[in-house]
Design a protein around this motif. Structure first.
Motif, short mmCIF file in Angstrom:
data_model
loop_
_atom_site.label_atom_id
_atom_site.label_comp_id
_atom_site.label_asym_id
_atom_site.label_seq_id
_atom_site.Cartn_x
_atom_site.Cartn_y
_atom_site.Cartn_z
N GLN A 1 0.85 -1.20 0.00
CA GLN A 1 0.00 0.00 0.00
C GLN A 1 0.88 1.25 0.00
O GLN A 1 0.57 2.23 0.68
CB GLN A 1 -0.92 -0.01 1.22
N LYS A 2 1.97 1.18 -0.78
CA LYS A 2 2.93 2.29 -0.76
C LYS A 2 2.27 3.61 -1.12
O LYS A 2 1.32 3.67 -1.91
CB LYS A 2 4.09 1.99 -1.72
N ASN A 3 2.79 4.66 -0.51
CA ASN A 3 2.28 6.03 -0.64
C ASN A 3 0.88 6.19 -0.06
O ASN A 3 0.21 7.19 -0.31
CB ASN A 3 2.31 6.50 -2.10
N LYS A 4 0.46 5.19 0.72
CA LYS A 4 -0.82 5.29 1.43
C LYS A 4 -0.57 5.00 2.91
O LYS A 4 0.24 4.14 3.25
CB LYS A 4 -1.84 4.28 0.89
N ILE A 5 -1.27 5.70 3.77
CA ILE A 5 -1.11 5.48 5.20
C ILE A 5 -1.78 4.16 5.59
O ILE A 5 -2.93 3.91 5.25
CB ILE A 5 -1.73 6.63 6.01
N VAL A 6 -1.01 3.32 6.29
CA VAL A 6 -1.54 2.08 6.84
C VAL A 6 -1.70 2.29 8.35
O VAL A 6 -0.73 2.62 9.03
CB VAL A 6 -0.60 0.88 6.59
N LYS B 1 3.26 8.58 10.60
CA LYS B 1 2.25 9.62 10.53
C LYS B 1 1.55 9.66 11.89
O LYS B 1 0.72 8.80 12.20
CB LYS B 1 1.25 9.35 9.40
N GLN C 1 -1.95 8.44 13.08
CA GLN C 1 -2.58 7.75 11.96
C GLN C 1 -1.99 6.36 11.71
O GLN C 1 -2.71 5.38 11.66
CB GLN C 1 -2.43 8.60 10.69
N ILE D 1 3.68 4.85 6.63
CA ILE D 1 3.58 4.90 5.18
C ILE D 1 4.94 4.58 4.57
O ILE D 1 5.98 5.05 5.05
CB ILE D 1 3.09 6.29 4.70
N THR E 1 7.02 5.26 1.38
CA THR E 1 6.99 6.20 0.26
C THR E 1 7.93 5.75 -0.86
O THR E 1 9.04 5.28 -0.62
CB THR E 1 7.41 7.61 0.71
N ASN F 1 6.10 11.51 -3.42
CA ASN F 1 5.46 11.42 -2.11
C ASN F 1 4.27 12.35 -2.09
O ASN F 1 4.41 13.57 -2.08
CB ASN F 1 6.48 11.78 -1.02
N TYR G 1 2.51 13.23 0.19
CA TYR G 1 2.34 14.00 1.41
C TYR G 1 3.35 15.14 1.53
O TYR G 1 3.41 15.83 2.53
CB TYR G 1 2.45 13.08 2.65
#
Length: 231
Positions: A167-172, A216, A219, A222, A224, A228, A230
């Motif tokens: 799930q790269k570039n997404k917050i897990v 994060k 949250q 992530i 990256t 990025n 973000y």
């Protein structure tokens, strides 16, 4: 049948744990000579190790360190001590989980089942290799390699990295990682995940990749790569 090496010098507790695990169809073996734990570990070749901290001669931290220098076998610590540094130390040494005595056997069984299912089933995934920046990640061998160096990861560290990269570039979220790794977040300390992620990031720093696993606050984490979103 999975084999469990139970490194526990309390004969009464050893017998009780062995009886319970045997009832769940696990083969349970113990240590005959606490001066030669590593040799007996090598001889038995268990699928999982449960180890007490307070042991004769050398403590569980010593033997965990020795086992980790030789194998990535899953390790669960047991301890009657309630100091938080014990759990932090066990995770830093590469343990997969930490259970404080006295404990409920349902919790122990749940943790064992989750670890064995995760460790010995996940490698059936079709994708064994993954690239991340200039590195190749071998999910099956728990290894991250670049052209000039490589690092060994524990099973937990590999799965954390795998989840983040998928799930790269997404917050897990932390909750997602805990559930993916240990199946039931009710039995997991939030600090356990923090220790595992920090340990993973420190290892990745050796390859110049630690900066790409970001925290994060409030949250989750992530991974990256590329642009990025973000920044």
């Amino acid at each position: 049948m999975f084999k469990v090496l139970l490194i526990e010098d309390d004969i009464s507790l050893f017998g009780e744990i062995k009886d319970r695990l045997t009832g769940w169809s696990y083969e349970v073996v113990g240590i005959q000579d606490f001066n030669h734990v590593l040799q007996e570990f090598t001889l038995e070749a268990p699928h999982l190790v449960i180890i007490d901290i307070q042991l004769p001669k050398f403590d569980g931290f010593h033997w965990c360190r020795m086992i980790r220098s030789y194998s990535n076998v899953p390790i669960i610590f047991l301890s009657s001590r309630d100091h938080p540094t014990d759990m932090v130390m066990s995770m830093q040494l590469g343990a997969d989980d930490f259970i404080q005595k006295p404990f409920h056997f349902d919790v122990l069984i749940a943790k064992i089942q989750a670890i064995l299912r995760r460790v010995y089933n996940y490698s059936t995934d079709q994708i064994k290799l993954k690239t991340f920046h200039d590195a190749t990640i071998d999910y099956e061998k728990n290894k991250v390699s670049t052209k000039i160096a490589s690092i060994e990861l524990t099973k937990n560290e590999t799965l954390i990295l795998k989840t983040l990269i998928e799930q790269k570039n997404k917050i897990v979220t932390r909750e997602t990682l805990i559930k993916d790794l240990w199946d039931d977040e009710r039995f997991i300390s939030d600090n356990t995940l923090t220790v595992n992620v920090n340990r993973l990031r420190k290892k990745l720093d050796e390859l110049g990749l630690g900066q790409f696993i970001e925290t994060k606050v409030g949250q989750g984490y992530i991974a990256t790569e590329g642009a990025n979103i973000y920044d």
